[in-house]
Write a protein that holds these residues in place. Structure first.
Motif, PDB file in Angstrom:
ATOM      1  N   GLU A 227       0.950  -1.229   0.121  1.00 12.19           N
ATOM      2  CA  GLU A 227      -0.019   0.072   0.053  1.00 12.19           C
ATOM      3  C   GLU A 227       0.779   1.106   0.019  1.00 12.19           C
ATOM      4  OE1 GLU A 227      -2.966   1.101  -0.490  1.00 12.19           O
ATOM      5  OE2 GLU A 227      -2.502   2.951   0.357  1.00 12.19           O
ATOM      6  N   PHE A 228       0.603   1.982  -0.911  1.00 12.98           N
ATOM      7  CA  PHE A 228       1.319   3.083  -1.184  1.00 12.98           C
ATOM      8  C   PHE A 228       1.008   4.482  -0.465  1.00 12.98           C
ATOM      9  CE2 PHE A 228       1.555   7.148  -3.959  1.00 12.98           C
ATOM     10  CZ  PHE A 228       2.944   7.255  -3.994  1.00 12.98           C
ATOM     11  N   GLY A 229      -0.296   4.732  -0.611  1.00 10.89           N
ATOM     12  CA  GLY A 229      -0.716   6.008  -0.042  1.00 10.89           C
ATOM     13  C   GLY A 229      -0.537   6.523   1.447  1.00 10.89           C
ATOM     14  N   VAL A 495     -10.935   3.657  -6.502  1.00 12.31           N
ATOM     15  CA  VAL A 495     -10.063   3.976  -5.312  1.00 12.31           C
ATOM     16  C   VAL A 495      -8.427   3.773  -5.427  1.00 12.31           C
ATOM     17  CG1 VAL A 495     -12.061   3.838  -3.603  1.00 12.31           C
ATOM     18  CG2 VAL A 495     -10.328   2.237  -3.933  1.00 12.31           C
ATOM     19  N   SER A 496      -8.104   3.159  -6.295  1.00 11.89           N
ATOM     20  CA  SER A 496      -6.839   2.573  -6.537  1.00 11.89           C
ATOM     21  C   SER A 496      -5.807   3.823  -6.929  1.00 11.89           C
ATOM     22  CB  SER A 496      -6.678   1.382  -7.634  1.00 11.89           C
ATOM     23  OG  SER A 496      -5.276   1.299  -8.077  1.00 11.89           O
ATOM     24  N   LEU A 497      -4.644   3.656  -6.092  1.00  9.69           N
ATOM     25  CA  LEU A 497      -3.854   4.689  -6.253  1.00  9.69           C
ATOM     26  C   LEU A 497      -2.470   4.476  -6.814  1.00  9.69           C
ATOM     27  CD1 LEU A 497      -2.825   7.873  -5.910  1.00  9.69           C
ATOM     28  CD2 LEU A 497      -2.301   7.073  -3.315  1.00  9.69           C
ATOM     29  N   ALA A 512      -8.236   9.542  -7.494  1.00  8.22           N
ATOM     30  CA  ALA A 512      -7.035   9.088  -6.161  1.00  8.22           C
ATOM     31  C   ALA A 512      -5.803   9.873  -6.125  1.00  8.22           C
ATOM     32  CB  ALA A 512      -6.792   7.518  -6.629  1.00  8.22           C
ATOM     33  N   VAL A 513      -5.212  10.170  -7.240  1.00 13.76           N
ATOM     34  CA  VAL A 513      -4.050  11.152  -7.266  1.00 13.76           C
ATOM     35  C   VAL A 513      -4.466  12.791  -6.951  1.00 13.76           C
ATOM     36  CG1 VAL A 513      -2.292  11.619  -9.025  1.00 13.76           C
ATOM     37  CG2 VAL A 513      -3.520   9.484  -9.511  1.00 13.76           C
ATOM     38  N   THR A 514      -5.574  13.093  -7.462  1.00 14.88           N
ATOM     39  CA  THR A 514      -6.023  14.427  -6.653  1.00 14.88           C
ATOM     40  C   THR A 514      -5.867  14.397  -5.213  1.00 14.88           C
ATOM     41  OG1 THR A 514      -7.202  14.619  -8.602  1.00 14.88           O
ATOM     42  CG2 THR A 514      -7.669  16.173  -6.801  1.00 14.88           C
ATOM     43  N   ILE A 515      -6.322  13.334  -4.672  1.00  8.47           N
ATOM     44  CA  ILE A 515      -6.601  13.157  -3.055  1.00  8.47           C
ATOM     45  C   ILE A 515      -5.134  13.036  -2.723  1.00  8.47           C
ATOM     46  CG2 ILE A 515      -7.322  11.956  -1.025  1.00  8.47           C
ATOM     47  CD1 ILE A 515      -9.556  10.764  -3.063  1.00  8.47           C
ATOM     48  N   PHE A 516      -4.394  12.410  -3.205  1.00 11.30           N
ATOM     49  CA  PHE A 516      -3.042  12.128  -2.775  1.00 11.30           C
ATOM     50  C   PHE A 516      -1.893  13.391  -2.812  1.00 11.30           C
ATOM     51  CE2 PHE A 516       1.452  11.322  -4.314  1.00 11.30           C
ATOM     52  CZ  PHE A 516       1.867  10.853  -3.157  1.00 11.30           C
ATOM     53  N   ASP A 517      -2.167  14.185  -3.799  1.00 16.79           N
ATOM     54  CA  ASP A 517      -1.621  15.280  -4.208  1.00 16.79           C
ATOM     55  C   ASP A 517      -2.102  16.384  -3.128  1.00 16.79           C
ATOM     56  OD1 ASP A 517       0.170  14.467  -5.856  1.00 16.79           O
ATOM     57  OD2 ASP A 517      -1.273  15.275  -7.801  1.00 16.79           O
TER      58      ASP A 517
END
Ligand SMILES: Nc1ncnc2c1ncn2[C@@H]1O[C@H](COP(=O)(O)OP(=O)(O)O)[C@@H](O)[C@H]1O
Ligand SMILES: [Mg+2]
Lengths: 563, 371
Positions: A227-229, A495-497, A512-517
């Motif tokens: 898991e990355f996030g 949801v996959s990031l 997902a990427v938007t949330i991460f950033d």
């Protein structure tokens, strides 16, 4: 025999012969095509990573690995990752067991609520918990400000907590399934012979569950190290393999080192996948013979009840709070600085575009995934060629492969012609298709095992061609499996990031990427609002799944009744 | 000897429902020391539920469970001196045979040596010497049954509860195990409640049979009482085959119990010892197949003889079953040791003789309908 066959063929026209050939061999042709797809989109990228890690402009080299093992930083990263996996596994499996025990053996009134709370994290991306912890304990977090607690959430502890909360449902679901298949008379017999509840758990329940516990542990371990996030958002200066891979590739464009880190990440997963397949084979106490017996609720002994309730309530409450604060933060202007109600995060144009893109990508992935999964299940169950088991193993292995590695693999494998896919929408969808095949394939296999091959053979007997049989008999039966594969792929793709974070191109942001950033840059409102919208889409999806299963079940029952 | 002793197990007016499903409606039973009492009844009639209530696994809604004069209804299973043997044996699959037998003794904190001695003793008792270190799944069904039985005996319980212990075995083994259980039970003088849906099993093994149906006790009695003096049609046809014949009592003499009844085949002379019947009653004659005499017809009219046609003759060695048509009604007649009997052929005219000692039941619903 041979002679009649030849004369029979001799009478056919060329076109008929081709048709005949396809009818007879269709399943093998189908299997071969599917195998090629798996090879190209699952095996090849991983192979590409492996090659890259041994490659230098001059040819084969071990220099990158030497580099890895001589740098204390990388070694620390590997160590942290494995330690994180270990701690998480222990906590998740223990807490998961407490929940599973309570929902199957506990007081009736608590069973449903505890089950719901233990499953809630499934509807959200794992990194929701990173976000929640920042909202609660971050520099301007709720608890930090209100109570003046100054707890450094960025670091190893934070990652462990977020990961634990995220992966409890996985352990819970597997263990609940296992406990449900235990014959309750076994525990009752021990009870009858004078054992107290604690003794029963220690001497009967846990030993009988051991294969299930081991399986759950292996799975949680694989999932958490990959898991990355959470590690990326909360890791701070503490190195972990998955985010380090990201930094190497995206930050420093060092593909060789990125590949080495990926190989390090995938090694435990491969070991565990093999262990999972071979170690556990036949190692199951199938204890229910004949009709399953519902377990009657029994009075729990306080020595068990008090700690179990304490643990499940503590974690249940924490999960609840984490969701609540994310929902709240979606409507707060700037958390901790300007605590006022706003709609601007929810209405944010970029966030909405990202959600819309995610829906599009997930839909494409789900459609392709559903079809491929169904076809795979068909050739696995009905095919008679060698290598069926291999195809089954490969198609089920996707879930155990770290998304990070797949992301790096796709980036390397599909960056240049003849198979240039990077920068497009298809690459985002395809990696999801092949990573999340397992559910659709397994559902399909189960469905096919339920129906008798004789129904198909009867249709053959009546002179139907292979295609007619497939269309009339097989497809309707497989439809529920297709739906299961479709919805599961859709939900996980939403949801996959960890893979797509490598593959998104500037014009094509995913939610997902938007949330991460946003989370990484401290834009809590935007991250929360996007998460909230994402969860809403997933929930809607589940509701549709429920309605569809009801509908299709009825449909099938009616057909069964008519026949 | 047991007459002035109080019963070991007493159930008083036990009620139990699962939601709207009323499973037990006021069950009261007494089980004396050393007795084997069988609960018999069709599947789903609440036998297992009753056993689980005695064992403490299911909570009853009302009523009392008394063991050795002490009310135990509120106690959990681990504090009751009852031992249950589940229908599926519930042997621990992760333990060996020996460890299964030792489980309860370890819980009771016996010391190692004593446990081993007891385990060996139990293995000898059920003739499984040498199987101590086998895993459960390496044992046959019959052997598993023995282990389960031995495990239940390990720490001599006050009451042994057996839930269809042999119903998973095949026919021959079932009879063998049934007699084995009965032998050990009498030898060890262990109070036992035995549940089965098989009426013949119940007949063969019990001191006392309790017939259950729809959550009510239909009859309690010894095998002989149940078979020869069933209290209603359900019991009569539940235990063995029975021919029913409608009749009306023409006259009955209280002193000699000699009665004359009229049937659609004419008048019959019977001895009705049941005191409750009077002239004019509509009754049902319960005629067991083996109490009827059958012979080739010689056309003579005699008392208690009815003319008929032999429709089918089924020879099974020890027994011949004759399906006889009396008018348009078929009855069954058993001939014991058919080799000594006058030869009969299908479609022959035959006559059947009804014994004077016939059990009589009040015709259901006839009383109120008359008045
Ligand atoms: N735990 C339970 N919950 C709900 N209904 C039950 C439960 N156990 C038994 N029943 C119901 O009670 C009735 C009697 O069951 P049982 O005692 O098992 O019958 P038997 O052993 O005579 O076959 C059945 O209708 C069954 O469905
Ligand atoms: Mg039963």
């Amino acid at each position: 025999m041979a002679a009649t066959a030849t004369t029979y063929y001799a009478q056919l026209t060329g076109w008929e012969r081709i048709k005949e050939f396809f009818n007879a061999k269709f399943i093998n042709i189908l299997a071969l095509s599917l195998f090629l797809l798996l090879a190209v989109f699952l095996l090849f990228p991983i192979f590409a990573v492996l090659v890259k890690s041994f490659q230098s402009p001059e040819g084969f080299t071990l220099a990158h690995y030497k580099n890895f093992f001589t740098h204390a930083y990388f070694f620390q990263s590997l160590y942290n990752t494995l330690l994180l996996g270990l701690i998480n596994t222990i906590i998740c499996v223990s807490v998961g067991f407490c929940f599973a025990y309570m929902t199957t053996r506990g007081p009736m009134a608590l069973r449903k609520p505890l089950k719901i709370i233990a499953m809630i994290p499934l509807i959200a991306p794992p990194y929701l918990f990173a976000l929640s912890l920042i909202i609660l304990f971050g520099r301007v977090g709720l608890i930090t400000q209100t109570f003046g607690v100054n707890w450094e959430i960025y670091g190893f502890d934070g990652v462990v907590i977020a990961q634990t909360l995220a992966f409890i449902p996985l352990a819970f679901l597997m263990l609940e399934n296992n406990i449900k298949s235990l014959n309750p008379n076994l525990e009752e017999s021990a009870y009858d012979m004078g054992a107290t509840e604690g003794t029963i758990i220690r001497t009967i329940t846990l030993p009988l569950l051991s294969p299930g516990l081991l399986k759950a542990a292996l799975l949680v371990f694989v999932m958490t190290i990959a898991e990355f996030g959470n590690a990326a958002v909360l890791g701070g200066r503490v190195p972990f393999l998955a985010p380090d891979t990201y930094t190497m590739i995206v930050g420093e464009a060092d593909f060789s080192m990125g590949s080495v880190l990926s190989v390090m990440l995938i090694m435990p997963c491969i070991v565990i996948f093999i262990a999972h397949n071979y170690l556990l084979k036949g190692k199951k106490f199938t204890t229910i013979e004949g009709k399953p017996i519902a377990s009657e609720p029994r009075k729990m002994s306080p020595f068990v009840k008090v700690p179990f309730i304490a643990i499940t309530f503590l974690f249940g409450f924490t999960i609840f709070i984490c969701f609540a604060v994310v929902i709240m933060a979606a409507f707060v202007n700037i958390l901790g600085v300007r605590n006022e109600f706003v709609m601007r995060h929810i209405m944010d144009f970029r966030s909405n575009m990202a959600i819309w893109n995610s829906i599009k990508v997930s839909f494409i992935a789900a459609l392709i995934g559903g079809i491929i999964g169904t076809l795979l299940a068909y050739v696995i169950v009905r095919g008679k060629f060698v290598g069926r088991n291999l195809i089954e193993m490969i198609s089920l292995s996707g879930f155990a492969l770290p998304g990070t590695v797949i992301g790096v693999g796709y980036l390397i494998a599909f960056a240049s012609p003849p198979m240039k896919l990077t920068g497009g929408i298809m690459i985002l969808a395809l990696n999801c298709v092949f990573r999340f095949l397992a559910v659709g394939v397994e559902a399909g296999i189960t469905k096919l095992h339920q129906i008798n091959i004789e129904i198909e053979e009867a249709s053959w007997d009546m002179g139907a061609t292979f295609f007619t049989t497939f269309r009339r008999i097989v497809l309707p039966i497989m439809f529920p499996a297709f739906i299961a594969g479709f919805i599961y792929t859709f939900m996980t793709a939403m949801v996959s990031l960890s893979a797509v974070v490598f593959l998104v191109s500037p014009g094509y942001e995913l939610a997902a990427v938007t949330i991460f950033d946003a989370a990484a840059y401290g834009k809590i409102g935007l991250a929360s609002a996007t998460t909230l919208k994402m969860v809403t889409v997933v929930v809607l999806c589940m509701i549709i799944l429920n309605l569809l299963t009801k509908f299709t079940n009825l449909d099938i029952e009616r057909k069964g009744g008519a026949a | 000897m047991g007459t002035n002793e109080q019963p070991t197990l007493i159930l008083k007016d036990i009620h139990k429902s699962f939601g709207k499903n009323k499973v037990l409606n006021g069950i009261s039973i007494e089980v004396n020391r050393g007795e084997l009492v069988t609960f018999v009844g069709p599947s789903g009639c609440g036998k297992t539920t009753l056993l689980r209530i005695i064992g403490g696994f299911t909570e009853h809604d009302s009523g009392e469970v008394i063991l050795d004069g002490r009310s135990i209804g509120h106690l959990p299973p681990n504090l009751r001196d009852t031992r249950i043997c589940f229908q599926n044996y519930a042997l621990f699959p992760h333990l060996t045979v020996g460890e299964n037998l030792a489980y309860g003794l370890k819980i009771k904190k016996w010391d190692k040596k004593k446990i081993q001695e007891r385990v060996d003793e139990l293995l000898t008792l059920v003739q499984l010497e040498g199987f101590k270190d086998r895993m459960i799944d390496k044992m046959s069904g019959g052997q598993q049954q023995r282990v389960a039985f031995a495990r239940a005996l390990a720490y001599s319980p006050k009451v042994l509860l057996l839930d269809e212990p042999i119903s998973n075995l095949d026919a021959n083994l079932r009879i063998l195990m049934r007699d084995e259980i009965r032998r050990l039970q009498t030898e060890l003088y262990i109070t036992t409640v035995f549940v089965t849906h098989d009426q013949f099993e119940a007949m063969a093994i019990s001191d006392k049979i309790v017939v259950l149906s729809d959550g009510y006790i239909q009859q309690v009695g010894s095998p002989i009482e149940i078979y020869d003096h069933p209290v209603n049609e359900f019991i009569a046809s539940f235990v063995g085959y029975v021919n029913f014949l409608d009749a009306k009592i023409d006259s009955i003499k209280k002193e000699t119990s000699a009665a004359v009844v009229s049937t659609e085949y004419g008048k019959l002379e019977l001895d009705i010892e049941q005191a409750e019947f009077v002239s004019g009653d509509d009754v049902l004659l319960v005629i067991r197949p083996e109490t009827i005499q059958i012979a080739p017809s010689n056309g003579m009219v005699r008392q208690n003889v009815i003319q008929g046609t032999l429709k089918r003759y089924i020879y099974t060695g020890a027994l011949a079953k004759c399906h006889v048509m009396l008018g348009d009604r078929e009855i069954i007649v058993d001939i014991h040791d058919p080799r000594d009997h006058v030869p009969l052929r299908e479609n022959d005219k035959v006559e059947v003789t009804i014994s004077r000692n016939v059990h009589v039941l009040k015709r259901q619903g006839s009383g109120p309908a008359d008045t």
